[in-house]
Design a protein around this motif. Structure first.
Motif, mmCIF file in Angstrom:
data_model
loop_
_atom_site.group_PDB
_atom_site.id
_atom_site.type_symbol
_atom_site.label_atom_id
_atom_site.label_comp_id
_atom_site.label_asym_id
_atom_site.label_seq_id
_atom_site.Cartn_x
_atom_site.Cartn_y
_atom_site.Cartn_z
ATOM 1 N N UNK A 1 0.830 -1.211 0.000
ATOM 2 C CA UNK A 1 0.000 0.000 0.000
ATOM 3 C C UNK A 1 0.861 1.256 0.000
ATOM 4 N N UNK A 2 1.993 1.198 0.709
ATOM 5 C CA UNK A 2 2.901 2.346 0.750
ATOM 6 C C UNK A 2 3.493 2.621 -0.620
ATOM 7 N N UNK A 3 3.872 1.561 -1.322
ATOM 8 C CA UNK A 3 4.414 1.727 -2.678
ATOM 9 C C UNK A 3 3.359 2.318 -3.603
ATOM 10 N N UNK A 4 2.118 1.836 -3.476
ATOM 11 C CA UNK A 4 1.035 2.385 -4.304
ATOM 12 C C UNK A 4 0.803 3.863 -3.991
ATOM 13 N N UNK A 5 0.807 4.191 -2.694
ATOM 14 C CA UNK A 5 0.606 5.590 -2.298
ATOM 15 C C UNK A 5 1.709 6.478 -2.860
ATOM 16 N N UNK A 6 2.964 6.004 -2.738
ATOM 17 C CA UNK A 6 4.094 6.778 -3.258
ATOM 18 C C UNK A 6 4.044 6.885 -4.781
ATOM 19 N N UNK A 7 3.471 5.879 -5.427
ATOM 20 C CA UNK A 7 3.394 5.892 -6.892
ATOM 21 C C UNK A 7 2.400 6.933 -7.397
ATOM 22 N N UNK A 8 1.299 7.113 -6.635
ATOM 23 C CA UNK A 8 0.260 8.033 -7.094
ATOM 24 C C UNK A 8 0.321 9.397 -6.402
ATOM 25 N N UNK A 9 0.837 9.418 -5.152
ATOM 26 C CA UNK A 9 0.892 10.683 -4.409
ATOM 27 C C UNK A 9 2.273 10.884 -3.784
ATOM 28 N N UNK A 10 3.300 11.018 -4.583
ATOM 29 C CA UNK A 10 4.639 11.245 -4.011
ATOM 30 C C UNK A 10 4.782 12.679 -3.500
ATOM 31 N N UNK A 11 5.621 12.844 -2.482
ATOM 32 C CA UNK A 11 5.924 14.182 -1.976
ATOM 33 C C UNK A 11 6.848 14.904 -2.952
ATOM 34 N N UNK A 12 6.652 16.214 -3.045
ATOM 35 C CA UNK A 12 7.487 17.015 -3.935
ATOM 36 C C UNK A 12 7.905 18.300 -3.228
ATOM 37 N N UNK A 13 9.000 18.868 -3.709
ATOM 38 C CA UNK A 13 9.424 20.182 -3.248
ATOM 39 C C UNK A 13 9.764 20.236 -1.773
ATOM 40 N N UNK A 14 9.289 21.292 -1.082
ATOM 41 C CA UNK A 14 9.612 21.512 0.329
ATOM 42 C C UNK A 14 9.078 20.388 1.206
ATOM 43 N N UNK A 15 7.889 19.850 0.864
ATOM 44 C CA UNK A 15 7.311 18.752 1.642
ATOM 45 C C UNK A 15 8.217 17.525 1.613
ATOM 46 N N UNK A 16 8.825 17.240 0.458
ATOM 47 C CA UNK A 16 9.731 16.098 0.335
ATOM 48 C C UNK A 16 10.983 16.309 1.186
ATOM 49 N N UNK A 17 11.469 17.544 1.257
ATOM 50 C CA UNK A 17 12.655 17.843 2.067
ATOM 51 C C UNK A 17 12.348 17.654 3.552
ATOM 52 N N UNK A 18 11.171 18.099 3.999
ATOM 53 C CA UNK A 18 10.773 17.907 5.392
ATOM 54 C C UNK A 18 10.633 16.418 5.705
ATOM 55 N N UNK A 19 10.004 15.681 4.788
ATOM 56 C CA UNK A 19 9.846 14.231 4.973
ATOM 57 C C UNK A 19 11.197 13.545 5.078
ATOM 58 N N UNK A 20 12.168 13.995 4.299
ATOM 59 C CA UNK A 20 13.504 13.419 4.327
ATOM 60 C C UNK A 20 14.147 13.614 5.701
ATOM 61 N N UNK A 21 13.992 14.800 6.279
ATOM 62 C CA UNK A 21 14.545 15.072 7.612
ATOM 63 C C UNK A 21 13.844 14.236 8.681
ATOM 64 N N UNK A 22 12.522 14.136 8.581
ATOM 65 C CA UNK A 22 11.767 13.324 9.540
ATOM 66 C C UNK A 22 12.196 11.861 9.452
ATOM 67 N N UNK A 23 12.428 11.392 8.242
ATOM 68 C CA UNK A 23 12.865 10.012 8.034
ATOM 69 C C UNK A 23 14.221 9.757 8.686
ATOM 70 N N UNK A 24 15.152 10.709 8.565
ATOM 71 C CA UNK A 24 16.471 10.563 9.190
ATOM 72 C C UNK A 24 16.351 10.420 10.703
#
Length: 332
Positions: free
Chosen positions: A19-42
């Motif tokens: 389900x996560x792969x499907x979600x990322x396939x159709x609704x991936x994060x972009x721009x500033x949101x992706x950068x914030x997600x990257x920091x949260x992931x770390x």
């Protein structure tokens, strides 16, 4: 029919991965949101390895370290046998596997063993659990150093990997330092960790799902699915199944030829054949930052599900055929 399906039915975590792969396939994060997600992931990854360190009992380390011959055998299977098997699939690169997927196969082959599931299957089958705890934990720690070095040796510059030395330093800071800190603080937090074991298991899984979503979202933004033919996706599944199907009999044969008892053989089979998704995805995030991360972690995700199904069947078979007097020797 129901009995067959109960063996091969994906577990809840695997379904969540899909389900996560499907979600990322159709609704991936972009721009500033992706950068914030990257920091949260770390931050989530660092917390994950901190808790892994806090869970490792000192007594298990002392009991298991005495069985050095078993540990060396498992490490040889994990970091020598598997990389050699990975090289055997090189002729498939270009016509069945895309270059990125083949790098993913090599990456899979250089990963350390799992911790939780290796111990769980060893226990289910009646193996040497203290030795499994030590071997799986030692494998994860050594993987911080060995995975980047082995992958650099196998793939060279074609892997798109960062400088191995810099990668090792980055992985140590993100994975090993929190792990050691958690273990050093174990005398004070072990009780809380034990009481929250069920909750922390879901925290582990949530962290992996977060990393997978981030990785696949980034890959989708770079055109992962448009660049990966359906034949290559089927090829990855076939390669993962063949890899495990060849490795497990070889590891079993090696354990028997070396004269290990039944309990130790079980430990070697399960710890030596498994590859860690929990460790692999964070390591890939460091090694291939800005690269084809989604394609590279895809073989690990597929192998993860296959190994769970196969190991569950084999563990039950070991348990059914266990002699009544079979026991793990003291101190082993």
């Amino acid at each position: 029919m129901t009995h067959w399906w109960s063996r091969v039915r994906p577990d809840n975590f695997t379904l969540a991965l899909l389900c996560t792969v499907l979600l990322a396939s159709f609704l991936p994060m972009r721009g500033a949101a992706a950068m914030v997600l990257d920091d949260v992931t770390d931050v989530a990854i660092a917390a994950l390895f901190f808790l892994h360190g806090a869970r490792l009992p000192r007594e298990s380390i002392v009991a298991g370290l005495l069985h050095w011959r078993l540990h060396l055998t498992i490490l040889a299977c994990t970091f020598l046998l598997f990389p050699l098997l990975g090289l055997a699939f090189k002729p498939l690169q270009g016509w069945l596997l895309t270059p990125e997927l083949y790098i993913g196969v090599l990456f899979l082959c250089t990963l350390p063993s799992t911790v939780q599931s290796s111990i769980a299957f060893t226990s289910m089958a009646g193996g040497n659990v203290p030795a499994a705890v030590v071997s799986a934990s030692l494998s994860s720690i050594l993987g911080v150093f060995l995975t980047p070095l082995l992958l650099a040796l196998l793939a060279g510059t074609s892997g798109g990997m960062h400088n191995p030395g810099q990668a090792i330093v980055s992985i140590m800071l993100q994975l090993l330092v929190p792990f050691v800190a958690g273990h050093l603080l174990r005398p004070w937090i072990a009780g809380w960790v034990q009481r929250q074991r069920a909750l922390l298991r879901y925290t582990d899984q949530a962290t992996i799902l977060l990393v997978v979503y981030s990785a696949f979202g980034e890959a989708v933004n770079e055109g992962l699915w448009s660049k990966t033919p359906l034949l290559s996706l089927l090829g990855v599944a076939l390669v993962a199944a063949v890899l495990l199907g060849v490795a497990m009999p070889l590891i079993t044969l090696l354990a028997r030829r070396m004269g290990f008892n039944r309990a130790d053989e079980i430990t070697i089979v399960f710890c030596g054949s498994k590859k860690s998704l929990a460790t692999g995805v964070p390591i890939a995030k460091v090694l291939f930052a800005g690269g084809s991360l989604g394609a590279i972690v895809l073989p690990v995700m597929i192998y993860h599900q296959i190994q769970l199904i196969v190991c569950a069947v084999i563990a039950k078979r070991y348990a059914r055929t266990a002699p009544a007097q079979d026991a793990v020797p003291p101190g082993r």
